[in-house]
Design a protein around this motif. Structure first.
Motif, PDB file in Angstrom:
ATOM      1  N   ASP A  18       5.288  -6.969  -0.017  1.00  0.00           N
ATOM      2  CA  ASP A  18       5.189  -8.601   0.563  1.00  0.00           C
ATOM      3  C   ASP A  18       3.649  -8.799   0.849  1.00  0.00           C
ATOM      4  O   ASP A  18       2.787  -8.012   0.983  1.00  0.00           O
ATOM      5  CB  ASP A  18       6.015  -8.402   1.782  1.00  0.00           C
ATOM      6  CG  ASP A  18       5.643  -7.668   2.724  1.00  0.00           C
ATOM      7  OD1 ASP A  18       4.689  -7.547   3.322  1.00  0.00           O
ATOM      8  OD2 ASP A  18       6.644  -6.906   3.252  1.00  0.00           O
ATOM      9  N   GLU A  19       3.346  -9.909   1.342  1.00  0.00           N
ATOM     10  CA  GLU A  19       2.101 -10.700   1.575  1.00  0.00           C
ATOM     11  C   GLU A  19       1.387  -9.827   2.772  1.00  0.00           C
ATOM     12  O   GLU A  19       0.192  -9.971   2.848  1.00  0.00           O
ATOM     13  CB  GLU A  19       2.128 -12.038   1.432  1.00  0.00           C
ATOM     14  CG  GLU A  19       3.052 -12.666   2.957  1.00  0.00           C
ATOM     15  CD  GLU A  19       3.125 -13.977   2.828  1.00  0.00           C
ATOM     16  OE1 GLU A  19       3.477 -14.675   3.798  1.00  0.00           O
ATOM     17  OE2 GLU A  19       2.508 -14.708   1.850  1.00  0.00           O
ATOM     18  N   ASN A  20       2.072  -9.296   3.701  1.00  0.00           N
ATOM     19  CA  ASN A  20       1.382  -8.684   4.991  1.00  0.00           C
ATOM     20  C   ASN A  20       1.077  -7.299   4.434  1.00  0.00           C
ATOM     21  O   ASN A  20       0.294  -6.781   5.339  1.00  0.00           O
ATOM     22  CB  ASN A  20       2.618  -8.628   5.917  1.00  0.00           C
ATOM     23  CG  ASN A  20       3.024  -9.951   6.602  1.00  0.00           C
ATOM     24  OD1 ASN A  20       2.036 -10.942   6.450  1.00  0.00           O
ATOM     25  ND2 ASN A  20       4.252 -10.221   6.867  1.00  0.00           N
ATOM     26  N   VAL A  21       1.440  -6.762   3.477  1.00  0.00           N
ATOM     27  CA  VAL A  21       0.922  -5.306   3.217  1.00  0.00           C
ATOM     28  C   VAL A  21      -0.350  -5.461   2.235  1.00  0.00           C
ATOM     29  O   VAL A  21      -0.454  -5.787   1.199  1.00  0.00           O
ATOM     30  CB  VAL A  21       1.967  -4.493   2.229  1.00  0.00           C
ATOM     31  CG1 VAL A  21       1.374  -3.260   2.107  1.00  0.00           C
ATOM     32  CG2 VAL A  21       3.291  -4.550   3.092  1.00  0.00           C
ATOM     33  N   THR A  22      -1.491  -5.116   3.066  1.00  0.00           N
ATOM     34  CA  THR A  22      -2.804  -5.198   2.429  1.00  0.00           C
ATOM     35  C   THR A  22      -3.567  -3.936   2.947  1.00  0.00           C
ATOM     36  O   THR A  22      -3.089  -3.138   3.972  1.00  0.00           O
ATOM     37  CB  THR A  22      -3.670  -6.404   3.042  1.00  0.00           C
ATOM     38  OG1 THR A  22      -3.937  -6.338   4.437  1.00  0.00           O
ATOM     39  CG2 THR A  22      -2.865  -7.630   2.646  1.00  0.00           C
ATOM     40  N   PRO A  23      -4.678  -3.555   2.100  1.00  0.00           N
ATOM     41  CA  PRO A  23      -5.416  -2.340   2.590  1.00  0.00           C
ATOM     42  C   PRO A  23      -5.993  -2.485   4.175  1.00  0.00           C
ATOM     43  O   PRO A  23      -6.079  -1.636   4.857  1.00  0.00           O
ATOM     44  CB  PRO A  23      -6.650  -2.075   1.504  1.00  0.00           C
ATOM     45  CG  PRO A  23      -5.617  -3.091   0.360  1.00  0.00           C
ATOM     46  CD  PRO A  23      -4.894  -4.000   0.781  1.00  0.00           C
ATOM     47  N   ALA A  43       1.601   2.140   2.913  1.00  0.00           N
ATOM     48  CA  ALA A  43       0.577   2.696   1.713  1.00  0.00           C
ATOM     49  C   ALA A  43       1.505   3.007   0.555  1.00  0.00           C
ATOM     50  O   ALA A  43       1.197   2.693  -0.631  1.00  0.00           O
ATOM     51  CB  ALA A  43       0.007   3.932   2.312  1.00  0.00           C
ATOM     52  N   PHE A  44       2.617   3.384   0.839  1.00  0.00           N
ATOM     53  CA  PHE A  44       3.377   3.770  -0.153  1.00  0.00           C
ATOM     54  C   PHE A  44       4.127   2.296  -0.855  1.00  0.00           C
ATOM     55  O   PHE A  44       4.076   2.303  -2.242  1.00  0.00           O
ATOM     56  CB  PHE A  44       4.754   4.911   0.082  1.00  0.00           C
ATOM     57  CG  PHE A  44       4.454   6.170  -0.115  1.00  0.00           C
ATOM     58  CD1 PHE A  44       4.097   6.824  -1.139  1.00  0.00           C
ATOM     59  CD2 PHE A  44       4.334   6.679   1.155  1.00  0.00           C
ATOM     60  CE1 PHE A  44       3.701   8.212  -1.101  1.00  0.00           C
ATOM     61  CE2 PHE A  44       3.967   8.205   1.232  1.00  0.00           C
ATOM     62  CZ  PHE A  44       3.617   8.790   0.099  1.00  0.00           C
ATOM     63  N   ARG A  45       4.195   1.397  -0.217  1.00  0.00           N
ATOM     64  CA  ARG A  45       4.575   0.207  -0.901  1.00  0.00           C
ATOM     65  C   ARG A  45       3.357  -0.370  -1.631  1.00  0.00           C
ATOM     66  O   ARG A  45       3.785  -0.887  -2.970  1.00  0.00           O
ATOM     67  CB  ARG A  45       4.971  -0.974   0.196  1.00  0.00           C
ATOM     68  CG  ARG A  45       6.244  -0.504   0.982  1.00  0.00           C
ATOM     69  CD  ARG A  45       6.546  -1.447   1.977  1.00  0.00           C
ATOM     70  NE  ARG A  45       7.895  -1.410   2.754  1.00  0.00           N
ATOM     71  CZ  ARG A  45       8.226  -1.954   3.721  1.00  0.00           C
ATOM     72  NH1 ARG A  45       7.268  -2.928   4.521  1.00  0.00           N
ATOM     73  NH2 ARG A  45       9.361  -1.775   4.257  1.00  0.00           N
ATOM     74  N   LEU A  46       2.282  -0.349  -1.125  1.00  0.00           N
ATOM     75  CA  LEU A  46       1.099  -0.840  -1.935  1.00  0.00           C
ATOM     76  C   LEU A  46       0.899   0.175  -3.201  1.00  0.00           C
ATOM     77  O   LEU A  46       0.430  -0.124  -4.153  1.00  0.00           O
ATOM     78  CB  LEU A  46      -0.284  -0.663  -1.135  1.00  0.00           C
ATOM     79  CG  LEU A  46      -1.323  -1.575  -1.753  1.00  0.00           C
ATOM     80  CD1 LEU A  46      -1.009  -2.840  -2.051  1.00  0.00           C
ATOM     81  CD2 LEU A  46      -2.827  -1.412  -0.771  1.00  0.00           C
ATOM     82  N   ASN A  47       0.801   1.548  -2.947  1.00  0.00           N
ATOM     83  CA  ASN A  47       0.905   2.588  -3.976  1.00  0.00           C
ATOM     84  C   ASN A  47      -0.325   2.353  -4.652  1.00  0.00           C
ATOM     85  O   ASN A  47      -0.492   2.652  -5.878  1.00  0.00           O
ATOM     86  CB  ASN A  47       2.160   2.376  -5.038  1.00  0.00           C
ATOM     87  CG  ASN A  47       2.307   3.393  -5.771  1.00  0.00           C
ATOM     88  OD1 ASN A  47       2.028   4.487  -5.455  1.00  0.00           O
ATOM     89  ND2 ASN A  47       2.997   3.278  -7.001  1.00  0.00           N
TER      90      ASN A  47
END
Length: 893
Positions: free
Chosen positions: A712-717, A736-740
């Protein structure tokens, strides 16, 4: 499952034909294997096959002096320019003739190519894509027969060309005042090579009869020699006439002819390889023999010397051998040999770390899947090896052969500890070992029976009869309670090996059954028949569960002698090997074709079709044939028109110098492209195919970085790193696994305090458990945080044991990857401890002596005047006290 498998490595073949090339640093050697190039890292003990392919078998390789550009030329003159460091092809070029030799100049500005009777010098291209990167500088005719060797002078102004017309020519790249192209004669056989000395004061020439000539350069009428390249003038300004003369003539006292030669100007070493497998080392110009050794039973086709002159490389095409020898210590740096006949079977160990292959040369070889090296060869069989399989613990490998024996080999002591035979001589074609490793079964092709032995005692337990045709395949169900066998009598039979009172299930087919395989959960069985179909069976109900029509998928490729097109040819379109993926969702199938097919089990859809080779030197690769290549004597590709591929041991080259074509009756052999066995790795990350080219290994592409999952948009580095800094490690790791992105996952994973690992492992979501285990398995072999990784693995498996048990089939590949990483870590630590056992004992003994002597005499309690501070490198009393804490540990610990 992922299907983006890409070519990873080529094992089982280390050298075919052509020349060998060392890299400029001397740490690696390039070897042509068919139409590919394999790089052997001699320092790190790894092999890598470059991802590009030539159209045909590679004949010559040339590497630029800086190691950036690689030229690979096939047998018809098709050249590829490769950026060697980036492993990418920059340009394709056609030299329009068969290339005899190709060499870069020492300054890297030019490369010389021997084509027929002449030489062409081209300017070296750049590293960018250009419209016309190859620019011809000059052409040099002059020989009356084919070129055999080219070498450059150290200053890159001149080069030498050797020929079958028994002469050597000296040519200049650009016109030089006072120099005319010179022909050096005097040999009585084909000149194998010619080189300049380091100071350019002499030229050394070697002919096939073992004669070595030392040529000098001096002014006419003067006895004083001069370095070549200097053309003095007289007092009146005119050029002084210069001449070449033969100063010395030596002979290598060998009964065989010289097949290959190499010279290292820095050390003055001349290496000659002979037709009887013997090589010799001489020091020039005195021609002092340093060493002579027999390394092969066949002729040595290629010789190379490392830039420093320490290592010598030898290649023998008849046996497929590649040897690297250090002549000063008289030890082998590399000693590899592939199967010199077809490879017939392949098997992975339980952890996916080793690969065993059996071939028609009656040898069983075991390869390291990580490095690509063969570390043991078992030659006990006397006929072709038809089947091979590992036991559960990967400590024993079992092989079946046409010589009527089944042999078990111990991979700890490297010995054949058990031989299983039948009461009457038979030929075994299939093999199966039960999951416990206690029962060994083998099927034969002449008596149509299945023999069962005990691994512990070697006794024959039972003989299963019932098939009416040769048995083509055997497989134990994963639980070990049933054995399935396939035969040419159109049936697959399922036997209960422990309860013979039960009836044998008979699964009927419409055609001969060629292969079979069990799904990893044991609930389904698949079989391949001669009509190109794959049948699926429900094991519990003994009923059909589906069919895949694969005849059109595996079809393709027309042989040189076929009278019909590939699309209309009904012969040979079938699968002869099957294998389920690690999770059981896909089936891999291969056969007598250039294709290996990957099918989805549920839908029966063809997921991918892999072409195992693009090599047109093999028969059956091209879909269409050109009619102009068909002659009255047969296909033109099978006629050796110029004798370049003739074997001088069988057919003597009796052609006279100047003859444009060789013996019209000599024929070439084109092996047929096919796949005889395919196997998935238990880890699910790669699969292997035993093909005509060798053991082809395909792996999943590891370069993929961005593959989001529930993003989703809230998952950023930035937010992930912020959560990690604030101590919310669980949310940071899940996001981190969601961003992968692998580097972010590793950063967050290693930021978790070791004391919090058990707590996080207990609360970790099960939806991401497989991804975390796969990530740990991927970095286990390259990371130094060994105890940290073990804490994570132990915590996850302990806290989520029920989840792992219920999904053991889907998690099987990940668990096997973890097992392989842990076992390799255990072996590495054990080997380090074994190698340093006496050093550790010495240090502990010194510490005990220092403690017994007391604080005042601690520094004096040494052996040979070496203090504990010198041993450990301590510079202060605090450091010394810290190191003396464990001095009371006994040496035996």
């Amino acid at each position: 499952m992922k299907t983006d498998f890409k070519f990873s490595n080529l094992c089982g073949t280390v050298y075919r034909k052509g020349n060998l090339v060392f890299t400029p640093d001397g740490n690696s050697i390039l070897s042509p294997v068919g139409n590919r190039v394999t790089v052997f890292d001699l320092v790190n003990n790894k092999t890598e096959t470059l991802p590009f392919e030539n159209k045909r078998d590679i004949r010559r390789l040339a590497l630029s002096p800086n190691g950036n550009l690689l030229l690979s030329v096939d047998e018809l003159g098709q050249a590829q320019l490769v950026n060697f460091r980036r492993r990418t092809v920059l340009h394709y070029f056609n030299l329009k003739d068969k290339v005899r030799d190709i060499q870069f100049s020492p300054d890297g500005r030019y490369f010389a190519v021997g084509l027929g009777h002449g030489v062409q010098v081209w300017r070296s291209p750049g590293y960018t894509r250009e419209f016309a990167p190859f620019e011809l500088h000059r052409s040099y005719p002059g020989h009356y027969d084919d070129i055999t060797h080219i070498s450059w002078s150290p200053d890159s102004r001149f080069f030498l060309t050797s020929s079958k017309d028994m002469t050597t020519r000296v040519c200049s790249v650009d016109p030089v005042e006072g120099f005319q192209p010179t022909t050096l004669s005097g040999h009585r056989a084909t000149v194998v090579g010619a080189w300049f000395a380091r100071d350019m004061g002499a030229i050394y020439t070697v002919s096939m009869d073992g004669a070595v000539c030392v040529r000098r350069f001096r002014p006419h009428g003067v006895e004083e020699n001069m370095p070549f390249g200097e053309f003095p003038r007289a007092a009146d300004g005119s050029l002084v006439p210069m001449l070449w003369f033969t100063e010395q003539r030596h002979y290598a006292q060998q009964s065989a002819r010289v097949q290959s030669a190499a010279f290292n100007a820095a050390t003055g070493l001349l290496v000659l390889g002979f037709a009887n497998g013997v090589f010799g080392i001489w020091e020039l110009p005195e021609f002092n023999m340093i060493h002579s050794l027999s390394i092969s039973r066949k002729k040595i086709n290629a010789v190379a010397v490392s830039p420093t002159g320490e290592w010598l490389a030898f290649g023998s095409s008849r046996l497929g051998q590649l040897l690297v020898w250090e002549w000063q210590s008289e030890t082998y740096v590399l000693k590899q040999q592939g199967h010199f006949y077809d490879m017939g079977c392949v098997a992975y160990s339980g952890d996916g770390q080793y690969v065993a292959t059996g071939g028609d040369d009656a040898k069983l070889k075991v390869w390291n899947a990580l490095t690509g090296y063969c570390f043991i060869t078992f030659p006990e069989h006397t006929s072709a090896v038809t089947a091979v399989q590992f036991t559960k613990g990967s400590q024993v490998v079992v092989s079946a052969s046409l010589d009527g024996t089944v042999r078990a080999y111990d991979l700890v002591r490297y010995r054949n500890f058990r031989i299983f035979t039948s009461p009457t001589p038979v030929q075994f074609t299939s093999l199966a070992v039960d999951p416990s490793g206690e029962i060994v079964c083998a099927g034969c092709q002449d008596s149509f029976e299945i023999y069962m032995w005990s691994m512990q005692t070697g006794r024959l337990l039972d003989v299963l009869s019932g098939h009416e045709a040769p048995i083509s395949g055997l497989a134990f169900r994963p639980d070990g309670l049933a054995l399935a066998s396939s035969a040419w009598d159109h049936t697959v039979r399922v036997w209960d090996v422990f309860d013979r009172t039960k009836a044998v299930e008979r699964l009927g087919h419409n055609n001969e059954v060629l292969a079979l395989a069990f799904r990893p959960d044991g609930k389904e069985l698949c079989s391949a028949t001669l009509d190109g179909q794959i049948h699926f069976w429900d094991v519990a109900k003994a009923a059909p569960a589906g069919t895949i029509e694969g005849r059109r998928d595996i079809a393709g490729g027309r042989k040189a002698g076929d009278r019909v097109t590939a699309a209309n040819n009904p012969a040979g379109k079938c699968f002869n090997s099957l294998c389920y993926s690690a999770d059981g969702t896909a089936v891999l199938a291969g056969g007598n074709s250039k294709f290996v097919c990957l099918y989805d089990r549920r839908s029966g859809i063809l997921l991918r079709k892999f072409q195992v080779s693009q090599n047109q030197s093999l028969d059956g690769v091209q879909d269409k044939l050109n009619s102009k290549h068909m002659t009255e004597a047969g296909p033109a590709d099978l006629i050796d028109s110029d004798g370049i591929d003739s074997d001088t041991e069988k057919h003597a080259d009796r052609s006279l110098p100047g003859v444009r074509s060789g013996d019209k009756s000599s024929r070439l052999l084109k092996p047929e492209v096919r796949t005889r066995d395919v196997k998935f790795s238990p880890t699910g990350r790669q699969w292997a195919a035993a093909s005509t080219e060798g053991l082809l290994i395909y792996s999943l592409d590891e370069t993929l970085v961005f593959d989001p999952y529930e993003l989703d948009e809230n998952v950023t580095p930035a937010t992930i790193r912020d959560l990690s800094r604030r101590g919310d490690h669980l949310r940071a790791l899940v996001n981190a696994f969601r961003l992968n992105e692998k580097h972010i996952v590793r950063e967050v994973y290693e930021a978790v305090p070791p004391l919090d690992v058990a707590l996080l492992a207990r609360d970790f979501p099960e939806a991401y458990l497989e991804r975390l285990l796969k990530f740990i398995a991927g970095i286990l072999e390259s990371s130094q945080l060994l105890e940290y990784h073990l804490r994570w693995i132990s915590g996850l498996l302990s806290s989520h044991g029920t989840f792992v048990k219920t999904r053991s089939v889907s998690l099987q590949a990940v668990l096997r990857m973890l097992q392989r990483g842990i076992s390799r870590m255990h072996q590495d630590i054990g080997s380090v401890c074994d190698k340093n056992y006496y050093t550790l004992g010495y240090l502990l003994a010194q510490g005990r002596r220092a403690a017994e002597a007391g604080p005042a005499d601690a520094d004096a309690a040494t052996t040979g005047g070496v203090t504990m501070a010198d041993v450990f490198g301590a510079s202060s009393e605090d450091e010394q006290d810290a190191m003396d804490v464990d001095t009371e540990v006994p040496v035996d610990a």
